[in-house]
Design an enzyme around this catalytic site. Structure first.
Site, PDB file in Angstrom:
ATOM      1  N   HIS A 131     -50.822  72.141  29.048  1.00 16.60           N
ATOM      2  CA  HIS A 131     -52.265  72.104  29.365  1.00 16.60           C
ATOM      3  C   HIS A 131     -52.824  73.521  29.182  1.00 16.60           C
ATOM      4  O   HIS A 131     -53.256  74.169  30.137  1.00 16.60           O
ATOM      5  CB  HIS A 131     -52.471  71.625  30.792  1.00 16.60           C
ATOM      6  CG  HIS A 131     -53.867  71.162  31.081  1.00 16.60           C
ATOM      7  ND1 HIS A 131     -54.890  71.211  30.154  1.00 16.60           N
ATOM      8  CD2 HIS A 131     -54.432  70.647  32.217  1.00 16.60           C
ATOM      9  CE1 HIS A 131     -55.995  70.754  30.682  1.00 16.60           C
ATOM     10  NE2 HIS A 131     -55.756  70.397  31.933  1.00 16.60           N
ATOM     11  N   GLN A 134     -56.467  74.690  30.526  1.00 14.40           N
ATOM     12  CA  GLN A 134     -56.560  74.981  31.952  1.00 14.40           C
ATOM     13  C   GLN A 134     -56.073  76.387  32.259  1.00 14.40           C
ATOM     14  O   GLN A 134     -56.626  77.079  33.121  1.00 14.40           O
ATOM     15  CB  GLN A 134     -55.753  73.962  32.751  1.00 14.40           C
ATOM     16  CG  GLN A 134     -55.839  74.162  34.254  1.00 14.40           C
ATOM     17  CD  GLN A 134     -57.225  73.918  34.810  1.00 14.40           C
ATOM     18  OE1 GLN A 134     -57.823  72.878  34.547  1.00 14.40           O
ATOM     19  NE2 GLN A 134     -57.752  74.863  35.577  1.00 14.40           N
ATOM     20  N   CYS A 256     -55.737  72.772  39.580  1.00  9.90           N
ATOM     21  CA  CYS A 256     -56.514  72.367  38.408  1.00  9.90           C
ATOM     22  C   CYS A 256     -57.421  71.176  38.675  1.00  9.90           C
ATOM     23  O   CYS A 256     -58.301  70.883  37.865  1.00  9.90           O
ATOM     24  CB  CYS A 256     -55.592  72.091  37.225  1.00  9.90           C
ATOM     25  SG  CYS A 256     -54.399  70.762  37.485  1.00  9.90           S
TER      26      CYS A 256
END
Length: 301
Positions: A131, A134, A256
């Site tokens: 990810h 993020q 997140c």
């Protein structure tokens, strides 16, 4: 100019990462000042979602609008990677119509196959393995509050998931220490490949002296069958007030989102004075604008 993609943090250099973070801070300041900045006027971002998300969709769509461009949202009903037609065929068709593609899906191999056949930049909006978008927002948020992260200690609490793997890559690139607090059965398989990351089974030992404590949900989308077992396994790793007391005195807390208060994090920590999660969420917008600006304009040079 060779085509660039952003599938993991390893697709950019440490210097490029620092440049993106500085640019993200500049774009946030421009946005707060109400100044127009539209380098992507007339450009289009294609967004493929096989996993739903509030923050990812809104941040990319709003980001393109603020940069002067537009975004097309493709839901699981609109495209089926590798099921309706080969992934490579979808990539060839879409990249002939848009200027960049963001994909949020399950299998990381699908993003790699798509990028391999695409003639425009491809961005990983999230896969089961990584990810990276993020992490841009997380690192931007850290720098806004504490400056340089080099030499600091970050504690990751919970599953060795896609977020954890991206944090391991960041630790190597920016030279900080990452301690992963989780049960032995949930350690990332590639931990040994990351010199600046280590595993700790004791929750208190994992966060001891940490400058930043980070967590995520214990059961991600697609893991519903494992949820009850994970709730039991990860319960000792909940980030609560007692755990934060073992961290450094000015330690920050990040998540997140979405968060489950009372599971991976207590309400007191998530909504408390050490938490920067709301700023972290907003910074998805600014970090991704920096990424889009860089990828699309570089590809057009």
């Amino acid at each position: 100019m060779s085509l660039r993609h952003f599938l993991t943090l390893a697709d950019i250099t440490a210097e490029e990462l620092e440049t993106l973070l500085r640019r993200a801070a500049e774009l946030r300041a421009l946005h707060r000042a109400g100044e127009l900045h539209e380098p992507l006027r007339g450009r289009v971002l294609g967004m493929i979602f096989e996993k739903s998300s509030t923050r990812t969709r809104v941040s990319f769509e709003a980001g393109m609008a603020q940069l002067g461009g537009s975004a097309i949202f493709l839901s699981p009903r609109d495209t089926q990677l590798g099921r309706g037609e080969p992934i490579e065929d979808t990539a060839r068709v879409l990249s002939g119509m848009v200027d960049a593609v963001m994909i949020r899906t399950f299998d990381h191999d699908n993003v790699e196959r798509f990028a391999g056949a695409s003639s425009v930049p491809v961005i990983n909006g999230l896969t089961d393995d990584h990810h990276p978008c993020q992490l841009l927002a997380d690192l931007q948020t850290w720098q806004a509050h504490r400056g340089e992260i080099r030499g600091r200690k970050v504690a990751w609490m919970g599953d060795g998931n896609n977020m954890c793997r991206s944090w391991m890559q960041a630790a190597d690139m920016l030279d900080f220490q990452l301690t992963i607090g989780c049960p032995a059965d949930y350690v990332p398989e590639d931990l040994a490949d990351h010199a600046n990351s280590r595993h700790e089974t004791s929750p208190m030992a994992a966060v001891e002296g940490a400058d930043l404590v980070v967590t995520d949900v214990w059961a991600s989308m697609g893991m519903e069958d494992e949820e009850q077992g994970r709730l039991v396994a990860f319960r000792p790793y909940q980030v609560n007030e007692a755990l934060m007391e073992a961290a450094a005195g000015e330690a920050l807390f990040m998540h997140c989102l979405p968060a489950h208060r009372g599971e991976e994090v207590s309400a007191g920590v998530l909504d408390g004075p050490r938490s920067v999660v709301w700023e972290e969420a907003e910074n998805r917008l600014h970090a991704q604008k920096a990424l889009l600006e860089w990828l699309v304009t570089e590809n057009r040079q």
